[in-house]
Write a protein that holds these residues in place. Structure first.
Motif, PDB file in Angstrom:
ATOM      1  N   LYS A  94       2.758   6.297 -12.641  1.00  0.00           N
ATOM      2  CA  LYS A  94       3.533   5.593 -11.624  1.00  0.00           C
ATOM      3  C   LYS A  94       4.520   4.612 -12.256  1.00  0.00           C
ATOM      4  O   LYS A  94       4.160   3.845 -13.146  1.00  0.00           O
ATOM      5  CB  LYS A  94       2.600   4.830 -10.680  1.00  0.00           C
ATOM      6  CG  LYS A  94       1.702   5.716  -9.836  1.00  0.00           C
ATOM      7  CD  LYS A  94       0.837   4.881  -8.918  1.00  0.00           C
ATOM      8  CE  LYS A  94      -0.074   5.754  -8.058  1.00  0.00           C
ATOM      9  NZ  LYS A  94      -0.952   4.932  -7.184  1.00  0.00           N
ATOM     10  N   LEU A  95       5.764   4.666 -11.759  1.00  0.00           N
ATOM     11  CA  LEU A  95       6.769   3.683 -12.138  1.00  0.00           C
ATOM     12  C   LEU A  95       6.805   2.601 -11.058  1.00  0.00           C
ATOM     13  O   LEU A  95       6.701   2.888  -9.863  1.00  0.00           O
ATOM     14  CB  LEU A  95       8.147   4.335 -12.270  1.00  0.00           C
ATOM     15  CG  LEU A  95       8.269   5.373 -13.394  1.00  0.00           C
ATOM     16  CD1 LEU A  95       9.643   6.031 -13.357  1.00  0.00           C
ATOM     17  CD2 LEU A  95       8.030   4.741 -14.758  1.00  0.00           C
ATOM     18  N   LEU A  96       6.977   1.360 -11.488  1.00  0.00           N
ATOM     19  CA  LEU A  96       6.957   0.232 -10.568  1.00  0.00           C
ATOM     20  C   LEU A  96       8.388  -0.213 -10.260  1.00  0.00           C
ATOM     21  O   LEU A  96       9.267   0.606 -10.090  1.00  0.00           O
ATOM     22  CB  LEU A  96       6.120  -0.900 -11.169  1.00  0.00           C
ATOM     23  CG  LEU A  96       4.695  -0.514 -11.596  1.00  0.00           C
ATOM     24  CD1 LEU A  96       3.982  -1.696 -12.225  1.00  0.00           C
ATOM     25  CD2 LEU A  96       3.897   0.022 -10.412  1.00  0.00           C
ATOM     26  N   ALA A  97       8.596  -1.497 -10.188  1.00  0.00           N
ATOM     27  CA  ALA A  97       9.922  -2.038  -9.897  1.00  0.00           C
ATOM     28  C   ALA A  97      10.860  -1.804 -11.082  1.00  0.00           C
ATOM     29  O   ALA A  97      10.431  -1.427 -12.181  1.00  0.00           O
ATOM     30  CB  ALA A  97       9.810  -3.528  -9.590  1.00  0.00           C
ATOM     31  N   LYS A 111      11.937  -0.653  -4.427  1.00  0.00           N
ATOM     32  CA  LYS A 111      11.366   0.560  -3.839  1.00  0.00           C
ATOM     33  C   LYS A 111      10.695   0.305  -2.493  1.00  0.00           C
ATOM     34  O   LYS A 111       9.841   1.070  -2.064  1.00  0.00           O
ATOM     35  CB  LYS A 111      10.364   1.213  -4.806  1.00  0.00           C
ATOM     36  CG  LYS A 111      10.980   1.651  -6.119  1.00  0.00           C
ATOM     37  CD  LYS A 111       9.980   2.364  -6.999  1.00  0.00           C
ATOM     38  CE  LYS A 111      10.630   2.812  -8.304  1.00  0.00           C
ATOM     39  NZ  LYS A 111       9.677   3.503  -9.199  1.00  0.00           N
ATOM     40  N   GLN A 112      11.074  -0.787  -1.831  1.00  0.00           N
ATOM     41  CA  GLN A 112      10.453  -1.170  -0.563  1.00  0.00           C
ATOM     42  C   GLN A 112       8.938  -1.304  -0.705  1.00  0.00           C
ATOM     43  O   GLN A 112       8.191  -1.114   0.262  1.00  0.00           O
ATOM     44  CB  GLN A 112      10.778  -0.159   0.541  1.00  0.00           C
ATOM     45  CG  GLN A 112      12.209  -0.227   1.017  1.00  0.00           C
ATOM     46  CD  GLN A 112      12.478  -1.392   1.957  1.00  0.00           C
ATOM     47  OE1 GLN A 112      12.044  -2.516   1.717  1.00  0.00           O
ATOM     48  NE2 GLN A 112      13.185  -1.131   3.016  1.00  0.00           N
ATOM     49  N   GLU A 177       7.205  -9.544   3.888  1.00  0.00           N
ATOM     50  CA  GLU A 177       5.880  -9.100   3.448  1.00  0.00           C
ATOM     51  C   GLU A 177       5.575  -7.702   3.963  1.00  0.00           C
ATOM     52  O   GLU A 177       4.918  -6.910   3.298  1.00  0.00           O
ATOM     53  CB  GLU A 177       4.811 -10.077   3.923  1.00  0.00           C
ATOM     54  CG  GLU A 177       4.880 -11.449   3.251  1.00  0.00           C
ATOM     55  CD  GLU A 177       3.716 -12.325   3.663  1.00  0.00           C
ATOM     56  OE1 GLU A 177       2.857 -11.841   4.439  1.00  0.00           O
ATOM     57  OE2 GLU A 177       3.669 -13.481   3.219  1.00  0.00           O
ATOM     58  N   ILE A 178       6.072  -7.391   5.140  1.00  0.00           N
ATOM     59  CA  ILE A 178       5.817  -6.093   5.765  1.00  0.00           C
ATOM     60  C   ILE A 178       6.853  -5.083   5.280  1.00  0.00           C
ATOM     61  O   ILE A 178       8.036  -5.393   5.193  1.00  0.00           O
ATOM     62  CB  ILE A 178       5.882  -6.196   7.301  1.00  0.00           C
ATOM     63  CG1 ILE A 178       4.878  -7.223   7.820  1.00  0.00           C
ATOM     64  CG2 ILE A 178       5.643  -4.839   7.954  1.00  0.00           C
ATOM     65  CD1 ILE A 178       5.071  -7.560   9.291  1.00  0.00           C
ATOM     66  N   THR A 179       6.434  -3.876   4.972  1.00  0.00           N
ATOM     67  CA  THR A 179       7.361  -2.803   4.611  1.00  0.00           C
ATOM     68  C   THR A 179       7.376  -1.693   5.672  1.00  0.00           C
ATOM     69  O   THR A 179       8.434  -1.148   5.974  1.00  0.00           O
ATOM     70  CB  THR A 179       6.995  -2.190   3.255  1.00  0.00           C
ATOM     71  OG1 THR A 179       5.633  -1.724   3.288  1.00  0.00           O
ATOM     72  CG2 THR A 179       7.154  -3.214   2.136  1.00  0.00           C
ATOM     73  N   TYR A 180       6.224  -1.366   6.220  1.00  0.00           N
ATOM     74  CA  TYR A 180       6.116  -0.333   7.252  1.00  0.00           C
ATOM     75  C   TYR A 180       5.129  -0.795   8.321  1.00  0.00           C
ATOM     76  O   TYR A 180       4.218  -1.597   8.051  1.00  0.00           O
ATOM     77  CB  TYR A 180       5.622   1.001   6.664  1.00  0.00           C
ATOM     78  CG  TYR A 180       6.564   1.633   5.678  1.00  0.00           C
ATOM     79  CD1 TYR A 180       7.557   2.525   6.103  1.00  0.00           C
ATOM     80  CD2 TYR A 180       6.466   1.364   4.324  1.00  0.00           C
ATOM     81  CE1 TYR A 180       8.424   3.108   5.200  1.00  0.00           C
ATOM     82  CE2 TYR A 180       7.334   1.944   3.405  1.00  0.00           C
ATOM     83  CZ  TYR A 180       8.300   2.817   3.857  1.00  0.00           C
ATOM     84  OH  TYR A 180       9.166   3.395   2.959  1.00  0.00           O
ATOM     85  N   LEU A 181       5.301  -0.274   9.531  1.00  0.00           N
ATOM     86  CA  LEU A 181       4.359  -0.552  10.604  1.00  0.00           C
ATOM     87  C   LEU A 181       4.410   0.579  11.620  1.00  0.00           C
ATOM     88  O   LEU A 181       5.379   1.354  11.665  1.00  0.00           O
ATOM     89  CB  LEU A 181       4.682  -1.868  11.296  1.00  0.00           C
ATOM     90  CG  LEU A 181       5.982  -1.922  12.120  1.00  0.00           C
ATOM     91  CD1 LEU A 181       5.838  -2.905  13.275  1.00  0.00           C
ATOM     92  CD2 LEU A 181       7.155  -2.344  11.226  1.00  0.00           C
ATOM     93  N   ARG A 263       4.040  -5.584   1.022  1.00  0.00           N
ATOM     94  CA  ARG A 263       4.566  -5.554  -0.335  1.00  0.00           C
ATOM     95  C   ARG A 263       3.508  -5.973  -1.351  1.00  0.00           C
ATOM     96  O   ARG A 263       2.614  -6.764  -1.057  1.00  0.00           O
ATOM     97  CB  ARG A 263       5.765  -6.498  -0.464  1.00  0.00           C
ATOM     98  CG  ARG A 263       7.022  -5.971   0.195  1.00  0.00           C
ATOM     99  CD  ARG A 263       8.198  -6.887  -0.077  1.00  0.00           C
ATOM    100  NE  ARG A 263       9.365  -6.414   0.635  1.00  0.00           N
ATOM    101  CZ  ARG A 263      10.212  -5.516   0.162  1.00  0.00           C
ATOM    102  NH1 ARG A 263      10.018  -5.021  -1.047  1.00  0.00           N
ATOM    103  NH2 ARG A 263      11.253  -5.125   0.876  1.00  0.00           N
ATOM    104  N   ILE A 264       3.662  -5.426  -2.549  1.00  0.00           N
ATOM    105  CA  ILE A 264       2.765  -5.738  -3.659  1.00  0.00           C
ATOM    106  C   ILE A 264       3.457  -6.749  -4.568  1.00  0.00           C
ATOM    107  O   ILE A 264       4.561  -6.495  -5.052  1.00  0.00           O
ATOM    108  CB  ILE A 264       2.433  -4.467  -4.457  1.00  0.00           C
ATOM    109  CG1 ILE A 264       1.835  -3.407  -3.533  1.00  0.00           C
ATOM    110  CG2 ILE A 264       1.501  -4.777  -5.620  1.00  0.00           C
ATOM    111  CD1 ILE A 264       1.759  -2.030  -4.172  1.00  0.00           C
ATOM    112  N   PRO A 265       2.846  -7.905  -4.817  1.00  0.00           N
ATOM    113  CA  PRO A 265       3.464  -8.870  -5.736  1.00  0.00           C
ATOM    114  C   PRO A 265       3.587  -8.267  -7.137  1.00  0.00           C
ATOM    115  O   PRO A 265       2.659  -7.617  -7.620  1.00  0.00           O
ATOM    116  CB  PRO A 265       2.491 -10.054  -5.723  1.00  0.00           C
ATOM    117  CG  PRO A 265       1.699  -9.893  -4.466  1.00  0.00           C
ATOM    118  CD  PRO A 265       1.599  -8.413  -4.232  1.00  0.00           C
TER     119      PRO A 265
END
Length: 294
Positions: A94-97, A111-112, A177-181, A263-265
């Motif tokens: 996995k690639l991150l930011a 990457k949202q 903080e939210i990306t999807y819902l 989101r992931i810090p």
């Protein structure tokens, strides 16, 4: 034939007149297999399994790729494209930011999925560019500040915002903080139809929505995007939905909300420190010291 001036480094580079391939067990595809990296003819390469460094460079193009278990750094003056992608330390598939400089324009890739400090990301970029292993070229990437959202000076390590662009006040923008819902509505909701480019009504139904706009200073969600069927279920359109009225419905129970993704810090400093330590020259010890008389 133009050759880009190279900086001195301790890497032991090999050159071959024939095209080669190399794979590193610490750089994997999404399927978990080592990437087969091409080494063009007359390119230089270093594969160091002890320090876990894979480095390929082409002096004619001014391009290089350097990969360690924590980061991939690509510099390409011929394409005017440079990027840094951090690798998941727990899952190397996995690639991150990431950080990009494309045609002189600096950008940060979340990457949202990730929340990070742009300042810390930029500092990592400058640290990699200062390393003769990750950036083997005397020439730095060129920066086109006059049309960029983020402006910078790579030599001085300075980052600021374009004063000509309205709506942004801080370099370290606050991500929502939210990306999807998911949510469900039983009556139509005002929205903007991206396909017709007109104001419209989101039909009743259950929706998976993505956050596409948030306040840079507070992180408050402004707009979400969702696909919905209109015209008796014969046409699928994309809607941009103001979040405030939707949130009001969620609060009063008329638009039940389902799962939320957050989101992931991400802090780039650990990955950067690990990569630069891996790229540092190893001290001579034991037998080597004796042989050299040290």
């Amino acid at each position: 034939m133009t050759m880009y001036e190279e900086r001195d480094s301790y890497l032991k580079l090999t050159t071959s007149a024939k095209k080669r391939t190399v794979a590193a067990p610490w750089f994997l595809t999404g399927m978990g297999d080592p990437y087969q990296m091409d080494i063009p003819e007359n390119a230089k390469a270093c594969y160091d399994p002890r320090q876990k460094i894979l480095h390929i460079r082409e002096p004619e193009r001014g391009s290089s790729t350097t990969i360690t278990p924590s980061v991939r750094v690509r510099i390409d003056h011929a394409e005017d494209f440079h990027d840094i992608e951090f690798i998941d330390l727990e899952d190397p598939t996995k690639l991150l930011a990431g950080i990009y400089i494309n045609e002189g324009v600096l950008s940060f890739e979340d990457k949202q999925l990730f929340a990070f400090s742009n300042t810390l990301m930029f500092q990592s970029l400058c640290r990699f560019l200062a390393s003769p292993v990750f950036n083997p070229w005397v020439k730095l990437p060129h920066i086109q500040n006059d049309r960029a959202f983020y402006q910078c000076n790579l030599e001085a390590g300075e980052l600021w915002l374009n004063p000509e662009i309205e709506g942004a006040t801080v370099v370290d923008r606050v991500h929502s903080e939210i990306t999807y819902l998911t949510f469900e509505i039983s009556t139509p909701l005002p929205a903007w139809n991206k396909d017709t480019r007109q104001d419209d009504m989101l039909p009743p139904g259950r929706y998976d929505a993505e956050v596409i706009k948030a306040d840079h200073d507070t992180g408050d969600v402004i707009t979400v995007r969702a696909d919905g069927w209109i015209k008796d279920g014969t046409e699928l359109c994309t809607f941009h939905i103001p979040f405030a009225p939707l949130y009001e419905r969620m609060q009063d129970g008329t638009a039940p909300a389902g799962a939320f993704s957050y989101r992931i810090p991400f802090d780039p400093r650990e990955h950067t420190d690990l990569a630069l330590r891996a790229a540092a020259p190893q001290a001579k010890t034991g037998l080597f010291r004796k042989l050299l008389g040290n």
